[in-house]
Design an enzyme around this catalytic site. Sequence first.
Site, mmCIF file in Angstrom:
data_model
loop_
_atom_site.group_PDB
_atom_site.id
_atom_site.type_symbol
_atom_site.label_atom_id
_atom_site.label_comp_id
_atom_site.label_asym_id
_atom_site.label_seq_id
_atom_site.Cartn_x
_atom_site.Cartn_y
_atom_site.Cartn_z
ATOM 1 N N ASP A 282 0.868 -1.173 0.000
ATOM 2 C CA ASP A 282 0.000 0.000 0.000
ATOM 3 C C ASP A 282 0.913 1.234 0.000
ATOM 4 O O ASP A 282 2.142 1.127 0.056
ATOM 5 C CB ASP A 282 -0.968 -0.015 1.195
ATOM 6 C CG ASP A 282 -2.195 0.873 0.925
ATOM 7 O OD1 ASP A 282 -2.126 1.717 0.003
ATOM 8 O OD2 ASP A 282 -3.202 0.739 1.633
HETATM 9 C C1 NOJ Z 1 -3.952 3.987 0.205
HETATM 10 C C2 NOJ Z 1 -5.153 3.105 0.339
HETATM 11 O O1 NOJ Z 1 -5.084 2.386 1.547
HETATM 12 C C3 NOJ Z 1 -5.306 2.114 -0.812
HETATM 13 O O2 NOJ Z 1 -6.552 1.484 -0.688
HETATM 14 C C4 NOJ Z 1 -5.157 2.799 -2.135
HETATM 15 O O3 NOJ Z 1 -5.307 1.854 -3.164
HETATM 16 C C5 NOJ Z 1 -3.796 3.466 -2.198
HETATM 17 N N1 NOJ Z 1 -3.706 4.449 -1.137
HETATM 18 C C6 NOJ Z 1 -3.514 4.106 -3.548
HETATM 19 O O4 NOJ Z 1 -4.243 5.233 -3.732
#
Ligand code: NOJ
Length: 757
Positions: A282
């Site tokens: 993530d």
């Molecule tokens: C953080 C989030 O937790 C995740 O769900 C998302 O896909 C990413 N950022 C990318 O934007």
Amino acid sequence: MKRTYLSIFCIAFMGTLFLSAQEKIPQVEELLKKMTLEEKIGQLNLLTPGGGIATGSVVSEDVETKIKAGNVGGVFGVSSPEKVRQAQDIAVKSSRLGIPLLIGSDIIHGYKTTYPIPLGLSSSWDMELIQEGAKIAAKEATADGINWNFSPMVDIARDPRWGRIAEGAGEDPYLGSQVAKAMVNGYQGEDLTQPNTMMATVKHMALYGAAEAGRDYNSVDMSRLKMFNEYLPPYKAAVDAGVGSVMTSFNDIDGIPASGNKWLLTDLLRERWGFEGFVVSDYTSVNEMIAHGMGDLQAVSALAINAGLDMDMVGEGFLTTLKKSVDEGKVSEETITNAARRILEAKHKLGLLDDPYRYSDESRPEKDILTEENRDFARKAATRSFVLLKKHDNTLPLAKNANIALVGPLANSKNNMLGTWAPTGDPQLSIPILEGMKNVASEANITYAKGANISDDTSFAKKVNVFGERIQISDESPETLLKKALDLAKSSDVIVAVVGEATEMSGEAASRTDITIPDAQKKLIRELTNTGKPVVLVLMSGRPLDISEEMQLPVSILQIWHPGVEAGNAVADVIFGDYNPSGKLTNSWPRSVGQIPIHYRMKTTGRPGPESGEFQKFKTNYLDSPNSPLLPFGYGLSYTDFEYSDVKANSKELSSTGTVTLSATITNTGDYDGEEIVQLYIHDKVRSITPPGKELKAFKKIMLKKGESKTVTFEVSPEDLKFYNSDLKYVAEPGEFEFFIAGSSDSEFDGSFTLKD
Ligand code: NOJ
């Protein structure tokens, strides 16, 4: 549910696919041979030049230079065929090996045609609809150059304090698994090389929805049994459906953050589940392992790649430290090669290695995005997601020529229709409730007043308004707002109050400790009901709310989540009766935050709570609340009424190779045609680990005309009775199973059957 010859054939066929997928892809192997170590590491780097929502404290710099240097495997936050063509041009023409980029994005509930938030969509219990939605989202997104999606989010969530509960499918592993599968199939289609399909990412692996105290990014500590039986099934369902990538979660699991957790990413995901795609972190979750207390950037990056993480989102720890770790013998070159291979294989699966410009067709956006057809779909999806929580005095549906006072801070607010995680949607294109009601009922006399602010608290509003003004605090005093609404109410025949949460009151980093409707609006609701006029509460939220007070009031309540771009039209379709609501809750709604975490699959314990709900000393119960939720999982009303009868099993016994047929007759006894979601729950009475009190095992959505009856059957095989035992073996144990078939999880057992040895 019965294993047919067809499914045996499918399994055999999938087996062949599985074997052939394991074979190396010559095109990829040729490339790998030509690559330097640095170029392989470059493929593991995912950057964003900004443009989407930056969900961490950094965005990437010098992206173009890095692409030219072969230091980038993919980007996100870049869209439109022109921009994607430009990005691919840089990669293909200016980097040494010309390897095209993955182009990622967060398309969580529709691309530009925004649907209801996922929690709302799950309330439709309609897998065809959910799959179709993902398919349309893929068509729109790929028309805009995107080939890789960071969805579905399948985290089981039983804590409505957690703002990201909005992004998932609720509390239940079975329903969650069905939704996971439908979404992967919808996004990826039959053939990923088709220009209108995109690679899906199941996230957040794993257990992110169980963050302690509902506080986002918090720790998780959970037994393996609970993981396997309750929290992991949706991720596994996505893997079984062939999802192309997996995203790790921010939390730790057994003391090791997911992005560096070898048990999770290698032992479980690859070895036990046979996952063959790639794993992406993530947003900066590799770097965040420093703050977790796992070492410096080099150490956490090595931990991550050695654990089985292939791609580093935004943090650049892989890019800046992995070579050093290889030189120092902390990471093997083979590990890097394997990770690079998985990224290249994904590009191969998408057809990018043959045609880097496959998703850069300038003629497509006009044809494929935000078409009338897609908007019609969004409207239909929204109507199916609404849940009628309370009926009062047959106020609903409203007549199309009624004299209506429409009030509430969410009644005419384009900024709050799309819901959380809709960065690709444009709030200005959405239909507010006022406009939708006028569209559908042009004969009605509809007057509007705001009545209250979403919240009067300016510091709270500031925190919610990070992506734009969702909570608009009026220049007029709360007293004036209220007075204007009451004046309108008095001269109308019925009041429709649109109240609840602003869009960013749920979603990422939007946890709440108080999940009631904000005070400013509660006051409005009370005053409206005091007028004695019929009141319909149209309730908007990204989470289950504590509406204990409102359920006691003489009002009808329609839960509409955040309904998406067609919000107003969809709400009007339902409140004027063009569509009879059929949604059912996919989370238990608590009576108070004190009951959280709450879900219907609780164990009975050795001292079961009294059936009457009356307090008893030395039983599992509270001094100050019943155990039962305010509104149970699976609950939802209709304008009509359904009666269940003749619930039975065709046999008292189920052999280890057979099936038993469970059935019920459902009759529409009310005054409207309507749809009902018929649910089957079982209870494994005795087994080697303590069973849940009940478990959803199947459901069917049926349409019944007024007065009509239908018999619904479920065929249950031993496969459906399996669970993970103490050795984490997936087994069904012989013995007695109770069951019921009903319109919600809150029902009594109707019968039983016995699974024989
Ligand atoms: C953080 C989030 O937790 C995740 O769900 C998302 O896909 C990413 N950022 C990318 O934007």
